[in-house]
Enzyme design. Structure first.
Site, PDB file in Angstrom:
ATOM      1  N   GLU A  43      36.025  53.762  48.832  1.00  0.00           N
ATOM      2  CA  GLU A  43      34.780  53.125  49.274  1.00  0.00           C
ATOM      3  C   GLU A  43      34.195  54.001  50.365  1.00  0.00           C
ATOM      4  O   GLU A  43      34.802  54.196  51.398  1.00  0.00           O
ATOM      5  CB  GLU A  43      35.108  51.721  49.790  1.00  0.00           C
ATOM      6  CG  GLU A  43      33.988  51.038  50.526  1.00  0.00           C
ATOM      7  CD  GLU A  43      32.724  50.929  49.706  1.00  0.00           C
ATOM      8  OE1 GLU A  43      31.726  51.549  50.115  1.00  0.00           O
ATOM      9  OE2 GLU A  43      32.732  50.243  48.687  1.00  0.00           O
TER      10      GLU A  43
ATOM     11  N   SER B  93      44.763  47.707  33.417  1.00  0.00           N
ATOM     12  CA  SER B  93      45.293  46.364  33.125  1.00  0.00           C
ATOM     13  C   SER B  93      45.988  46.322  31.767  1.00  0.00           C
ATOM     14  O   SER B  93      45.544  46.955  30.810  1.00  0.00           O
ATOM     15  CB  SER B  93      44.156  45.344  33.110  1.00  0.00           C
ATOM     16  OG  SER B  93      43.494  45.348  34.334  1.00  0.00           O
TER      17      SER B  93
ATOM     18  N   GLU C 189      41.512  36.379  45.213  1.00  0.00           N
ATOM     19  CA  GLU C 189      42.791  36.127  45.899  1.00  0.00           C
ATOM     20  C   GLU C 189      43.386  37.443  46.399  1.00  0.00           C
ATOM     21  O   GLU C 189      43.909  37.528  47.512  1.00  0.00           O
ATOM     22  CB  GLU C 189      43.790  35.438  44.943  1.00  0.00           C
ATOM     23  CG  GLU C 189      43.446  33.998  44.589  1.00  0.00           C
ATOM     24  CD  GLU C 189      42.297  33.898  43.584  1.00  0.00           C
ATOM     25  OE1 GLU C 189      42.023  34.893  42.877  1.00  0.00           O
ATOM     26  OE2 GLU C 189      41.656  32.831  43.513  1.00  0.00           O
TER      27      GLU C 189
ATOM     28  N   GLN D 227      38.540  52.762  32.048  1.00  0.00           N
ATOM     29  CA  GLN D 227      39.734  52.603  32.882  1.00  0.00           C
ATOM     30  C   GLN D 227      40.833  51.865  32.127  1.00  0.00           C
ATOM     31  O   GLN D 227      40.649  50.719  31.710  1.00  0.00           O
ATOM     32  CB  GLN D 227      39.375  51.800  34.131  1.00  0.00           C
ATOM     33  CG  GLN D 227      40.570  51.568  35.049  1.00  0.00           C
ATOM     34  CD  GLN D 227      40.216  50.686  36.235  1.00  0.00           C
ATOM     35  OE1 GLN D 227      39.365  49.822  36.130  1.00  0.00           O
ATOM     36  NE2 GLN D 227      40.874  50.902  37.351  1.00  0.00           N
ATOM     37  N   GLY D 228      41.980  52.499  31.985  1.00  0.00           N
ATOM     38  CA  GLY D 228      43.115  51.877  31.306  1.00  0.00           C
ATOM     39  C   GLY D 228      44.202  51.539  32.308  1.00  0.00           C
ATOM     40  O   GLY D 228      45.245  52.217  32.356  1.00  0.00           O
TER      41      GLY D 228
HETATM   42  C1  LIG Z   1      34.534  41.823  33.394  1.00  0.00           C
HETATM   43  C2  LIG Z   1      35.863  42.470  33.561  1.00  0.00           C
HETATM   44  C3  LIG Z   1      35.992  43.822  33.397  1.00  0.00           C
HETATM   45  C4  LIG Z   1      37.254  44.432  33.518  1.00  0.00           C
HETATM   46  N1  LIG Z   1      37.356  45.783  33.289  1.00  0.00           N
HETATM   47  C5  LIG Z   1      38.570  46.362  33.338  1.00  0.00           C
HETATM   48  C6  LIG Z   1      38.713  47.750  33.021  1.00  0.00           C
HETATM   49  O1  LIG Z   1      37.741  48.434  32.694  1.00  0.00           O
HETATM   50  N2  LIG Z   1      39.939  48.284  33.060  1.00  0.00           N
HETATM   51  C7  LIG Z   1      41.034  47.578  33.440  1.00  0.00           C
HETATM   52  O2  LIG Z   1      42.111  48.162  33.511  1.00  0.00           O
HETATM   53  N3  LIG Z   1      40.946  46.262  33.724  1.00  0.00           N
HETATM   54  C8  LIG Z   1      39.736  45.631  33.672  1.00  0.00           C
HETATM   55  N4  LIG Z   1      39.610  44.289  33.957  1.00  0.00           N
HETATM   56  C9  LIG Z   1      40.807  43.508  34.226  1.00  0.00           C
HETATM   57  C10 LIG Z   1      40.933  43.061  35.666  1.00  0.00           C
HETATM   58  O3  LIG Z   1      41.276  44.106  36.496  1.00  0.00           O
HETATM   59  C11 LIG Z   1      42.025  41.987  35.701  1.00  0.00           C
HETATM   60  O4  LIG Z   1      41.536  40.891  34.958  1.00  0.00           O
HETATM   61  C12 LIG Z   1      42.313  41.563  37.112  1.00  0.00           C
HETATM   62  O5  LIG Z   1      42.948  42.591  37.807  1.00  0.00           O
HETATM   63  C13 LIG Z   1      43.232  40.335  37.126  1.00  0.00           C
HETATM   64  O6  LIG Z   1      44.354  40.551  36.342  1.00  0.00           O
HETATM   65  P1  LIG Z   1      44.786  39.477  35.247  1.00  0.00           P
HETATM   66  O7  LIG Z   1      43.580  39.133  34.433  1.00  0.00           O
HETATM   67  O8  LIG Z   1      45.987  39.999  34.543  1.00  0.00           O
HETATM   68  O9  LIG Z   1      45.154  38.176  36.076  1.00  0.00           O
HETATM   69  P2  LIG Z   1      46.482  37.960  36.909  1.00  0.00           P
HETATM   70  O10 LIG Z   1      46.806  39.171  37.708  1.00  0.00           O
HETATM   71  O11 LIG Z   1      47.531  37.419  36.002  1.00  0.00           O
HETATM   72  O12 LIG Z   1      46.004  36.846  37.909  1.00  0.00           O
HETATM   73  C14 LIG Z   1      45.875  35.470  37.500  1.00  0.00           C
HETATM   74  C15 LIG Z   1      45.515  34.660  38.733  1.00  0.00           C
HETATM   75  O13 LIG Z   1      46.568  34.781  39.721  1.00  0.00           O
HETATM   76  C16 LIG Z   1      46.045  35.266  40.960  1.00  0.00           C
HETATM   77  N5  LIG Z   1      47.001  36.198  41.579  1.00  0.00           N
HETATM   78  C17 LIG Z   1      47.637  37.244  40.974  1.00  0.00           C
HETATM   79  N6  LIG Z   1      48.416  37.897  41.852  1.00  0.00           N
HETATM   80  C18 LIG Z   1      48.268  37.259  43.050  1.00  0.00           C
HETATM   81  C19 LIG Z   1      48.820  37.451  44.359  1.00  0.00           C
HETATM   82  N7  LIG Z   1      49.667  38.437  44.614  1.00  0.00           N
HETATM   83  N8  LIG Z   1      48.421  36.600  45.339  1.00  0.00           N
HETATM   84  C20 LIG Z   1      47.539  35.579  45.097  1.00  0.00           C
HETATM   85  N9  LIG Z   1      47.007  35.340  43.861  1.00  0.00           N
HETATM   86  C21 LIG Z   1      47.360  36.163  42.869  1.00  0.00           C
HETATM   87  C22 LIG Z   1      44.778  36.031  40.578  1.00  0.00           C
HETATM   88  O14 LIG Z   1      43.872  36.090  41.673  1.00  0.00           O
HETATM   89  C23 LIG Z   1      44.239  35.182  39.431  1.00  0.00           C
HETATM   90  O15 LIG Z   1      43.533  34.064  39.939  1.00  0.00           O
HETATM   91  C24 LIG Z   1      38.384  43.655  33.848  1.00  0.00           C
HETATM   92  C25 LIG Z   1      38.242  42.278  34.043  1.00  0.00           C
HETATM   93  C26 LIG Z   1      37.007  41.671  33.894  1.00  0.00           C
HETATM   94  C27 LIG Z   1      36.880  40.187  34.083  1.00  0.00           C
END
Ligand SMILES: Cc1cc2nc3c(=O)[nH]c(=O)nc-3n(C[C@H](O)[C@H](O)[C@H](O)COP(=O)(O)OP(=O)(O)OC[C@H]3O[C@@H](n4cnc5c(N)ncnc54)[C@H](O)[C@@H]3O)c2cc1C
Length: 422
Positions: free
Chosen positions: A261, A146, A388, A143-144
């Site tokens: 789901e 993030s 969150e 999945q691309g």
């Molecule tokens: C093990 C693992 C596997 C993953 N696999 C994939 C994958 O295969 N493909 C892919 O595309 N991505 C993948 N991801 C990425 C994952 O989807 C993102 O890490 C996740 O969506 C959070 O985005 P971010 O890390 O940029 O954090 P951010 O979005 O920057 O969030 C940082 C913090 O702010 C909080 N926050 C952000 N927005 C809000 C809001 N509107 N309200 C309240 N709080 C908020 C979040 O909850 C978090 O605590 C993976 C992540 C992990 C840990």
């Protein structure tokens, strides 16, 4: 507790049991403890012996028999290789496989995320081309979605898609791409119309992954493994045929991917957690910790939570049996199991005490089962939409509360992302 799902479902269960009795290869269920694996939660994949079991000839034979019987992606439409099973039958199938101690053949994100999006938004030609290749295992997707600055705020993706003739060329960067090393395809959300408003101008593209214009680099995790990667696109190509839902309509398709789901695992989802729980009880016993009132309290807490998962699953199945459809309430289940599991990881290392701080010797970065549970459980509240974000979905879409501005105050934001287990 058994739910009475009516005579038709009873017949389906009996036929399935008969089929299993006649077709399970002898010795398959002894290869490993298949019931400890937790599809969709990332748990159980570190199980001792699992990697060997997955490449064992008996497993290959099982996969072949399930393919012949259309029992891989059995809920997909019959014309594209499935059986069109409804969520109740799918739940019964998962229960019966669990009862028999054999694995389902699960195609990961290809099955749970890409397939439903193609089924919902693809043309007949796209369905006929892409779905059977997922079922057969020929195509395996990562999945691309993030990007380095856009995880939860998915609509802000910056990766560009440029249409040149009958092709789309993708340029940009993705990150946290799970299972990239194994994949030969990637589904990408990219911006094809930079002038359009944030959620518009996005397209959902199925890109060949190991081809010209794509490089990827593993990211080392604190568990010592490197299950996900950062991915760089430099004019990676796909025919326009690979754009699902049409150019500029990627947000709608992505929302199907994120919101899919069906409740097919409703009544079995708690079972691997229960299995893990009893394993932890045994660990506590062998360490002489079960007399400690604090440990007893923590274990009782964990058991009660697993029973809540079980009853909630039964409630979901009962709703489905009455013709209901799972909706945004699925967020409660995701929030519940991931927060539970993070806590269980903490309980496990506290049961072990100082022992938990010592890694086994050996080359690479070996960890024990419980160290790994502790590390990997912290990821569950991030991927698949952070806790969150799940709370936002519940408050806004289930309870109808006003939208929260969120930390970045993004106007018109629908902020959610779903990824499966790493
Ligand atoms: C093990 C693992 C596997 C993953 N696999 C994939 C994958 O295969 N493909 C892919 O595309 N991505 C993948 N991801 C990425 C994952 O989807 C993102 O890490 C996740 O969506 C959070 O985005 P971010 O890390 O940029 O954090 P951010 O979005 O920057 O969030 C940082 C913090 O702010 C909080 N926050 C952000 N927005 C809000 C809001 N509107 N309200 C309240 N709080 C908020 C979040 O909850 C978090 O605590 C993976 C992540 C992990 C840990």
């Amino acid at each position: 507790m058994d739910l009475d799902l009516g005579p038709e479902i009873g017949r389906f269960r009996t036929e399935l049991r008969d089929w299993l009795a006649a077709n399970i290869p002898e010795g398959l269920s002894d290869l490993t403890d298949w019931n400890a694996v937790m599809p969709g939660t990332g748990g159980g994949y570190d199980l001792p012996g699992l990697a060997e079991a997955l490449v064992h000839p008996l497993h290959a034979e099982w996969e072949r028999r399930l393919l012949d019987a259309r029992l891989v992606c059995p809920h997909w439409p019959a014309e594209f290789g499935g059986q069109g099973l409804d969520p109740v039958r799918l739940a019964v199938l998962n229960e019966e496989f669990h009862r028999a101690g054999v694995p389902t053949i699960w195609r990961g994100m290809s099955e749970s995320l890409v397939g439903p999006s193609v089924i919902m938004h693809g043309t007949m030609e796209q369905k006929a081309y892409f779905l059977p290749r997922i079922i057969s295992g020929e195509d395996y997707y990562c999945q691309g979605f993030s990007e380095p600055s856009h995880g939860s705020d998915l609509a802000a993706v910056e990766t560009q898609g440029e249409v040149v003739g009958a092709e789309i060329l993708v340029t940009g960067q993705k990150v946290w791409t799970s299972r990239a090393a194994r994949a030969n395809m990637i589904f990408v959300l990219c911006r094809t119309d930079p002038a359009a408003e944030k959620h518009a101008g996005l397209s959902y593209v199925l890109l060949p992954f190991k081809e010209k214009g794509i490089t990827y680099r593993p990211i080392k995790q604190m568990s010592g493994s490197a299950e996900f990667c950062e991915v760089f696109f430099d004019g990676a190509q796909a025919p326009l045929f690979n754009v699902i839902g049409g150019l500029g309509d990627g947000w709608r398709v992505a929302m199907t991917t994120l919101g899919h789901e069906r409740g097919g695992r409703a009544t079995v989802a708690h079972l691997p957690f229960e299995h893990e729980f009893w394993n932890l009880v045994e660990t506590a016993r062998t360490r002489g910790r079960t007399g400690d009132p604090l440990v007893r309290q923590q274990l009782a807490w964990a058991y009660a939570h697993i029973q809540l998962m079980r009853f909630n699953g039964a409630r979901t199945l009962a709703q489905l049996a009455e013709g209901g459809q799972p909706g945004p309430e699925a967020s409660t289940a995701k929030l519940f199991w991931s927060e539970f599991h993070k806590q269980l990881g903490l309980i496990a290392v506290s049961v072990l005490g100082a022992e938990a701080m010592v890694r086994p010797t050996g080359s690479g970065y070996p960890t024990t089962l419980w160290q790994n549970t502790f590390f990997s459980s912290t990821a569950g509240t991030i991927y698949g939409g952070t806790s969150e974000i799940q709370r936002n979905i519940m408050s806004e879409r289930v309870l109808g509360l006003p939208k929260s501005p969120g930390p970045r105050e993004t106007a018109g934001r629908v902020s959610t992302v779903t990824n499966e287990e790493p």
